[in-house]
Structures are given as C-alpha cells and as structure tokens.
Design an enzyme around this catalytic site. Structure first.
Site, PDB file in Angstrom:
ATOM      1  N   LYS A 173       0.825  -1.217   0.000  1.00  0.00           N
ATOM      2  CA  LYS A 173       0.000   0.000   0.000  1.00  0.00           C
ATOM      3  C   LYS A 173       0.859   1.268   0.000  1.00  0.00           C
ATOM      4  O   LYS A 173       0.569   2.207  -0.733  1.00  0.00           O
ATOM      5  CB  LYS A 173      -0.934   0.020   1.229  1.00  0.00           C
ATOM      6  CG  LYS A 173      -1.956  -1.118   1.236  1.00  0.00           C
ATOM      7  CD  LYS A 173      -2.992  -0.931   2.334  1.00  0.00           C
ATOM      8  CE  LYS A 173      -2.426  -0.998   3.732  1.00  0.00           C
ATOM      9  NZ  LYS A 173      -1.952  -2.330   4.158  1.00  0.00           N
ATOM     10  N   ARG A 182      -9.832   0.479   9.066  1.00  0.00           N
ATOM     11  CA  ARG A 182      -9.463  -0.910   9.351  1.00  0.00           C
ATOM     12  C   ARG A 182     -10.544  -1.649  10.119  1.00  0.00           C
ATOM     13  O   ARG A 182     -10.368  -2.827  10.439  1.00  0.00           O
ATOM     14  CB  ARG A 182      -8.177  -0.921  10.187  1.00  0.00           C
ATOM     15  CG  ARG A 182      -6.907  -1.207   9.402  1.00  0.00           C
ATOM     16  CD  ARG A 182      -5.735  -1.091  10.373  1.00  0.00           C
ATOM     17  NE  ARG A 182      -4.566  -1.826   9.992  1.00  0.00           N
ATOM     18  CZ  ARG A 182      -3.524  -1.301   9.337  1.00  0.00           C
ATOM     19  NH1 ARG A 182      -3.534  -0.061   8.940  1.00  0.00           N
ATOM     20  NH2 ARG A 182      -2.469  -2.040   9.088  1.00  0.00           N
TER      21      ARG A 182
END
Ligand code: ADP
Length: 190
Positions: A14, A89
């Site tokens: 990422k 998340r």
C-alpha cells in the site's frame, strides 16, 4: 474531489502504491500507520499509547484512530482529495469516515484492494523487517497476529463498500508498475 481507500493486508504494498497514486491524482496521502509512527518518534502521549498496541500487532482503539484522522483532515482543508492508506481498518472506522466526509459534502469514490495471499505477506514483511527498523516487522508471531487481525476485523470493510458498488480487487503480485497500472484502471473506471 477524489477520495480513494487503498486497502489490503499488511505488507501488500500500500505504501509504495500510495506514493505513486498521490503523484498521479494529486491527492493528500493519509497513512494512519505513518501518523502513529511520527507520534511515536516524538514520544507524544498519542505515540506512547499507539506503541502499546502496534508492538503487539493489535489495532489502536477506534476512538483514538478516528480522532487522529479527523485532525489530519481538518488540518488540510485545501486538499483536492485524499488517499486513505491503512484506514479504515474496522467497520466503525468506515462509518466514521463516511460521516466525516458527508459533513464536508464529499464521499468515498472507490476502495481499491491489493490482493496478496497470507504466505507471500509473511515472507514480504519479514524481509522488510531486515531494513525497515519496525519492531512489528521482525517477529513472526507478531506478523501472524497482524494478519489474523486483518482477516477478522479489517476484511469486513471490503464488503461494507461492496454493497455500494465501490470496492475493486486488484491482483497484488507483479512489478510495482504492473500493479500501479491495475489500480489506475480501476480508479479511472469510476
Ligand atoms: P501495515 O499495513 O504494514 O500493517 P501500517 O503502517 O498501516 O502497516 O500499520 C502499522 C500498525 O499501526 C498496525 O498494525 C496498527 O497497530 C496501527 N494502525 C495503523 N492504522 C490503524 C487503524 N486504522 N486502526 C487501528 N490501528 C492502526
């Protein structure tokens, strides 16, 4: 205004891809992991608190993470869009992000997920640990814990955005350039 979530397990690339996406689409990069590491480096109360969780491969509590994200967004009203890296998340974080953006008359345009299997991820993180200086990259049991947390708490965030047709999965193995092109294809299709 373009708001992208760059999604995927720890070690899926990422950070590398975010840097390239920021350059191409002129977005503000917000990495909650980087923000926590910055606070830790300065020994701030937030940094000390985050360290307790990060060193065990656990998530920092939602209210702490959401508060930090909100501050970062408010500090940059000039941003032409954002790339969220490592956030949300949890479903609670996703709901909070939706609300924060709605208040600014914005929305998430797409979530792009890097798809990499668990075995490859453990290999990559332990390799990164040899040079990253990150204690959470060095210990195999902590790495495995991070992957379990991802599978249990973070993966449902993908489904959360699937219901609104905003989630895309991208094959996360290949050269940096190949993966970048796949991500851009998804983003440009929206
Ligand atoms: P990676 O994607 O390699 O796990 P990050 O830098 O994104 O690395 O995250 C490192 C650690 O920071 C996580 O394991 C977690 O402890 C903490 N963290 C980062 N983002 C969040 C978040 N959105 N919610 C809770 N904890 C977070």
């Amino acid at each position: 205004m373009l708001n992208i979530i760059l999604f995927g397990p720890p070690g899926s690339g990422k950070g590398t891809q975010a840097a390239k996406l920021v350059e191409k689409y002129h977005l503000l990069h917000i990495s909650t992991g980087d923000l926590f590491r910055y606070e830790m480096g300065n020994n701030t109360p937030l940094g000390l608190l985050a360290k307790e969780y990060m060193s065990k491969g656990q998530l920092v509590p939602d209210e702490v993470t959401i508060g930090m994200l909100k501050n970062k967004l408010e500090a940059h009203p000039e941003a032409q869009g954002h790339i969220f890296d490592g956030f949300p998340r949890t479903i609670t974080q996703a709901q909070a992000l939706d609300q924060l953006l709605t208040e600014k008359n914005q929305t998430i345009n797409a979530l792009v997920a890097l798809d990499v299997d668990d075995e490859e991820i453990v290999k990559r993180i332990l390799l990164r640990g040899q040079t990253s200086g990150r204690p959470d990259d060095n210990d195999e049991s902590i790495v495995k814990n991070r992957i379990n947390v991802y599978n249990d708490e973070t993966k449902p965030v993908f489904d959360y955005y699937t219901t609104s047709g905003k989630a895309f999965k991208v094959h996360g193995i290949g050269t940096v350039e190949e993966i970048f092109n796949r991500l851009c294809e998804s983003i440009d299709s929206i």
